[in-house]
Motif scaffolding. Structure first.
Motif, PDB file in Angstrom:
ATOM      1  N   UNK A 181      -6.470   6.034   8.163  1.00 30.45           N
ATOM      2  CA  UNK A 181      -7.140   5.198   7.157  1.00 30.45           C
ATOM      3  C   UNK A 181      -6.110   4.305   6.452  1.00 30.45           C
ATOM      4  N   UNK A 182      -4.917   4.848   6.223  1.00 32.51           N
ATOM      5  CA  UNK A 182      -3.869   4.073   5.574  1.00 32.51           C
ATOM      6  C   UNK A 182      -3.460   2.886   6.462  1.00 32.51           C
ATOM      7  N   UNK A 183      -3.352   3.137   7.764  1.00 32.05           N
ATOM      8  CA  UNK A 183      -3.008   2.049   8.688  1.00 32.05           C
ATOM      9  C   UNK A 183      -4.144   1.022   8.733  1.00 32.05           C
ATOM     10  N   UNK A 184      -5.394   1.497   8.589  1.00 34.53           N
ATOM     11  CA  UNK A 184      -6.543   0.569   8.543  1.00 34.53           C
ATOM     12  C   UNK A 184      -6.472  -0.311   7.284  1.00 34.53           C
ATOM     13  N   UNK A 185      -6.075   0.316   6.162  1.00 35.40           N
ATOM     14  CA  UNK A 185      -5.929  -0.457   4.915  1.00 35.40           C
ATOM     15  C   UNK A 185      -4.886  -1.565   5.118  1.00 35.40           C
ATOM     16  N   UNK A 186      -3.776  -1.213   5.754  1.00 37.61           N
ATOM     17  CA  UNK A 186      -2.725  -2.205   6.014  1.00 37.61           C
ATOM     18  C   UNK A 186      -3.258  -3.314   6.921  1.00 37.61           C
ATOM     19  N   UNK A 187      -4.007  -2.894   7.963  1.00 36.68           N
ATOM     20  CA  UNK A 187      -4.575  -3.852   8.904  1.00 36.68           C
ATOM     21  C   UNK A 187      -5.495  -4.859   8.205  1.00 36.68           C
ATOM     22  N   UNK A 188      -6.365  -4.374   7.326  1.00 37.40           N
ATOM     23  CA  UNK A 188      -7.308  -5.291   6.651  1.00 37.40           C
ATOM     24  C   UNK A 188      -6.577  -6.203   5.682  1.00 37.40           C
ATOM     25  N   UNK A 189      -5.533  -5.679   5.026  1.00 35.15           N
ATOM     26  CA  UNK A 189      -4.784  -6.516   4.078  1.00 35.15           C
ATOM     27  C   UNK A 189      -4.133  -7.700   4.784  1.00 35.15           C
ATOM     28  N   UNK A 190      -3.797  -7.471   6.068  1.00 33.20           N
ATOM     29  CA  UNK A 190      -3.164  -8.563   6.807  1.00 33.20           C
ATOM     30  C   UNK A 190      -4.193  -9.477   7.452  1.00 33.20           C
ATOM     31  N   UNK A 191      -5.471  -9.284   7.075  1.00 38.75           N
ATOM     32  CA  UNK A 191      -6.511 -10.182   7.574  1.00 38.75           C
ATOM     33  C   UNK A 191      -7.034  -9.798   8.924  1.00 38.75           C
ATOM     34  N   UNK A 192      -6.828  -8.542   9.309  1.00 37.76           N
ATOM     35  CA  UNK A 192      -7.393  -8.075  10.570  1.00 37.76           C
ATOM     36  C   UNK A 192      -8.846  -7.707  10.360  1.00 37.76           C
ATOM     37  N   UNK A 193      -9.418  -7.018  11.327  1.00 36.62           N
ATOM     38  CA  UNK A 193     -10.810  -6.594  11.208  1.00 36.62           C
ATOM     39  C   UNK A 193     -10.921  -5.563  10.093  1.00 36.62           C
ATOM     40  N   UNK A 237       0.830  -1.202   0.000  1.00 42.62           N
ATOM     41  CA  UNK A 237       0.000   0.000   0.000  1.00 42.62           C
ATOM     42  C   UNK A 237       0.871   1.261   0.000  1.00 42.62           C
ATOM     43  N   UNK A 238       0.399   2.267  -0.699  1.00 40.21           N
ATOM     44  CA  UNK A 238       1.193   3.477  -0.925  1.00 40.21           C
ATOM     45  C   UNK A 238       0.337   4.695  -0.639  1.00 40.21           C
ATOM     46  N   UNK A 239       0.901   5.674   0.061  1.00 42.29           N
ATOM     47  CA  UNK A 239       0.177   6.917   0.344  1.00 42.29           C
ATOM     48  C   UNK A 239       1.103   8.094   0.107  1.00 42.29           C
ATOM     49  N   UNK A 240       0.664   9.032  -0.744  1.00 39.84           N
ATOM     50  CA  UNK A 240       1.449  10.256  -0.886  1.00 39.84           C
ATOM     51  C   UNK A 240       0.853  11.330   0.000  1.00 39.84           C
ATOM     52  N   UNK A 241       1.715  12.065   0.677  1.00 45.60           N
ATOM     53  CA  UNK A 241       1.259  13.174   1.508  1.00 45.60           C
ATOM     54  C   UNK A 241       1.996  14.424   1.076  1.00 45.60           C
ATOM     55  N   UNK A 242       1.242  15.467   0.738  1.00 43.85           N
ATOM     56  CA  UNK A 242       1.866  16.752   0.432  1.00 43.85           C
ATOM     57  C   UNK A 242       1.521  17.704   1.565  1.00 43.85           C
ATOM     58  N   UNK A 243       2.520  18.249   2.197  1.00 43.90           N
ATOM     59  CA  UNK A 243       2.265  19.132   3.331  1.00 43.90           C
ATOM     60  C   UNK A 243       3.431  20.099   3.494  1.00 43.90           C
ATOM     61  N   UNK A 244       3.425  20.863   4.594  1.00 41.88           N
ATOM     62  CA  UNK A 244       4.542  21.764   4.853  1.00 41.88           C
ATOM     63  C   UNK A 244       4.951  21.624   6.317  1.00 41.88           C
ATOM     64  N   UNK A 245       5.668  22.606   6.871  1.00 42.60           N
ATOM     65  CA  UNK A 245       6.144  22.470   8.242  1.00 42.60           C
ATOM     66  C   UNK A 245       5.094  22.902   9.271  1.00 42.60           C
TER      67      UNK A 245
END
Lengths: 253, 388
Positions: B375-387, B353-361
């Motif tokens: 949400x990105x961590x949730x995507x990773x969690x589901x891919x590993x068969x979590x809830x 899974x890949x997420x681009x973030x554009x931001x500043x300081x």
């Protein structure tokens, strides 16, 4: 087994009770106190379904206010919740466009309702409900009226996507005597353009569900559908999709 | 981390102590060269007997001052670096006798023209392609820098001094690599925030040998702790590889959020971290070997920049990353555009899974970033068969 999903958004707070089917579905304004709004929506949902709080075995919170309520058994982002809710309502959905009060998201969903990837607007009001509110304010109409005005009108050209600059543009158009209908249609085209840009960042399917409070505006839905070249499926209560997804996750946990 | 690991505590205080150490060294006649980028051939500075210090701005504090001159929409790293100089609030800039800069991105290049009005500045013309002709040209640029340093500091950079400098800096790279490689362990023995703190503060050391010793001690201590089962994480914690623009203390927002929301940043594929550990491979002509090392830095200012794709692919596997976050500073066109290529490459190869973030300081988008990262961590969690 009953689960509750509470979606505390920037504008509206939504509560859904779910036991395999939707038992209650409530919206209240978030106002200045997200905590109180969350509890109020939950209480109204319980009353509406005639269910006692003690019978709710799981409460899942989502939306910007998800951090504010101690009664939540679990917190899930609205991105995951909208994907689940849209999948429940329309299992063939592979993309969700969610336009809420302060942000917009394009989510790509797999056959199980899981998020594959997503894109979200940058720190800017472009393409959000707030943009629409500002524009409706300039035209001195309600959001519903904004939609009605746009019916059949030739869109005026509004090139700016920034809420502040677009406001000046609309004021300029009004000064030049442009009619409100074409301005309203132009506003919808501007948002559609912004969403199109966002949708370019993820794989967009032809089975798109439009969720979030802004989807109540049918004219905007057709403008976005036309600009993306897809048929938009709009649920009966699009603003409830996130709370529904949260409730489903609580139910399945 | 401070309570259980003595070397970490020592390193955390390095920046302050070294500002004083630098002044003492200056008083004793040592020269200081400020650098802004990984492309600066530090070997030449060391061989000239001078102290290299990094001046790359990672703090939001001087940005309002910089915006009096620079456009607001410019990259925060450039604004921060320039703002520190303009306000004279960075002791390391203050003590620099010479600034060393390279023509990397357009924003930096033009900012250096303004910096050159404040202090003596040597600008290296960096080629933006990594082929033989570019190498010939880059070798000439290293020779031009050699002459500049020799004239400015009235020294001679002898082959012996250069060889010693190569050894020293390769040793530094070895020690930094060993530390970062510890995070290949699952779970990682140290948080990404703590690793970043170490890498950041280490950049301000006056005595490189002392710093190498300190890093090696820290690595040994952490390895020991990890052997005994210590880690701030569990084996289920999502492991994130951060790529893209450089980060440091003051611009650590995304790293902090990832770890606050339950992830573990296990690798920084950026110029302050893993891009830095690539050593000089000494050949017959040492200057040429140095030129080769620096020219192959896989920065987005290079076109094409295939080295970054290969490095990422390798690091994702070695560090067992569950997801890649590509961080782009607002206004950094090269990293921003390259994100598309990186995403596609990772999807076609390692499929993480890949997420681009554009931001500043600034902190202004913290809430929106939280939603994306969570949400990105949730995507990773589901891919590993979590809830789901």
């Amino acid at each position: 087994m009953v689960a509750a999903g509470i979606d505390i958004g920037s504008t509206g707070t939504k509560a859904v009770l779910f036991d395999g089917e939707i038992r209650a579905s409530i919206v209240v304004p978030t106002g200045w106190d997200p905590k109180a709004a969350g509890l109020e929506a939950f209480r109204q949902a319980l009353d509406c379904a005639g269910i006692a709080e003690g019978d709710v075995h799981s409460i899942v919170g989502t939306g910007y206010g998800r951090v504010s309520l101690p009664i939540f058994d679990r917190k899930v982002t609205e991105i995951t919740c909208h994907a689940r809710g849209a999948h429940f309502l329309h299992p063939e959905t592979r993309s969700v466009i969610d336009i809420g009060g302060q942000d917009s998201k394009v989510i790509s969903v797999d056959e199980h309702g899981r998020v594959a990837e997503f894109a979200m607007n940058d720190k800017c009001a472009a393409g959000t409900g707030r943009f629409l509110q500002v524009m409706a304010g300039v035209l001195d109409v309600s959001l519903e009226q904004l939609g009605q005005l746009a019916v059949g009108a030739t869109p005026a050209r509004i090139s700016s996507m920034c809420a502040v600059f677009a406001e000046s543009e609309v004021i300029g158009l009004l000064a030049r005597g442009a009619d409100k209908g074409s301005i309203a249609a132009g506003i919808f085209h501007s948002i559609a353009g912004r969403i199109q840009g966002l949708a370019g960042k993820v794989t967009l399917s032809h089975r798109v569900t439009f969720s979030g409070g802004v989807a109540l505006n049918r004219e905007l839905c057709s403008a976005i559908g036309a600009s993306l070249g897809v048929d938009m499926c709009v649920p009966h209560a699009p603003q409830m999709v996130g709370a529904l997804g949260a409730a489903i996750m609580g139910f399945e946990a | 981390m401070r309570e259980i690991c003595a070397s970490f505590d020592e390193i955390a205080g390095l920046r302050e102590r070294n500002a004083i150490a630098l002044k003492v060294a200056k008083d004793r006649g040592r020269k200081v060269v400020g650098t802004y980028c990984l492309f600066s051939p530090v070997e030449l500075i060391v061989a000239a007997g001078a102290i290299p210090v990094s001046l790359c701005g990672t703090s939001a504090t001087p940005i309002p001052a910089a915006e009096k001159v620079l456009p607001r929409s410019l990259c925060p790293l450039i604004k921060s670096s320039y703002g520190f100089a303009l306000t004279d609030t960075c002791p390391f800039f203050h003590f620099s006798d010479l600034l060393l800069a390279e023509t990397t991105c357009d924003g930096k290049k033009k900012m250096y023209e303004l910096l050159g009005r404040m202090k003596p500045l040597h600008l290296m013309q960096l080629p933006q392609v990594q082929d033989e002709a570019a190498l010939e040209y880059w070798v000439l640029e290293l020779k031009r820098l050699t002459r500049r340093l020799e004239q400015a500091f009235d020294v001679q950079i002898t082959p012996e001094k250069l060889a010693a400098a190569v050894l020293l800096l390769n040793e530094e790279r070895r020690s930094l690599k060993a530390l970062q490689d510890l995070l290949k362990r699952k779970p990682a023995p140290i948080s990404g925030m703590d690793l970043l703190t170490v890498l950041h503060n280490r950049g301000f050391t006056v005595d490189k040998r002392e710093a190498i010793g300190l890093i090696d001690r820290l690595t040994a201590e952490l390895a020991g702790l990890s052997d005994n089962g210590f880690s701030p994480f569990t084996s289920r914690t999502p492991r994130i590889l951060l790529t893209g623009v450089p980060v440091g203390i003051g611009s650590e927002k995304v790293v902090r959020l990832v770890e606050e929301l339950g992830g573990s940043v296990v690798c920084f594929e950026s110029c302050g971290a893993y891009k830095k550990v690539d050593p000089v491979l000494p050949g017959k002509d040492l200057l040429r070997s140095i030129a080769e090392k620096y020219l192959r830095v896989p920065c987005s200012c290079m076109s094409p920049n295939t080295g970054r794709l290969q490095l990422l692919e390798k690091l994702v596997q070695e560090f067992q990353a569950d997801g890649v976050i590509d961080l782009t500073w607002q206004g950094c066109h090269t990293y921003n555009v390259e994100s598309f290529t990186v995403k596609r490459h990772l999807q076609e190869t390692v499929q993480v899974p890949f997420l681009q973030i554009e931001t500043d300081y600034s902190e202004s988008d913290t809430e929106q970033l939280k939603v994306r990262i969570e949400a990105f961590l949730e995507v990773i969690g589901t891919r590993r068969g979590g809830r789901p």
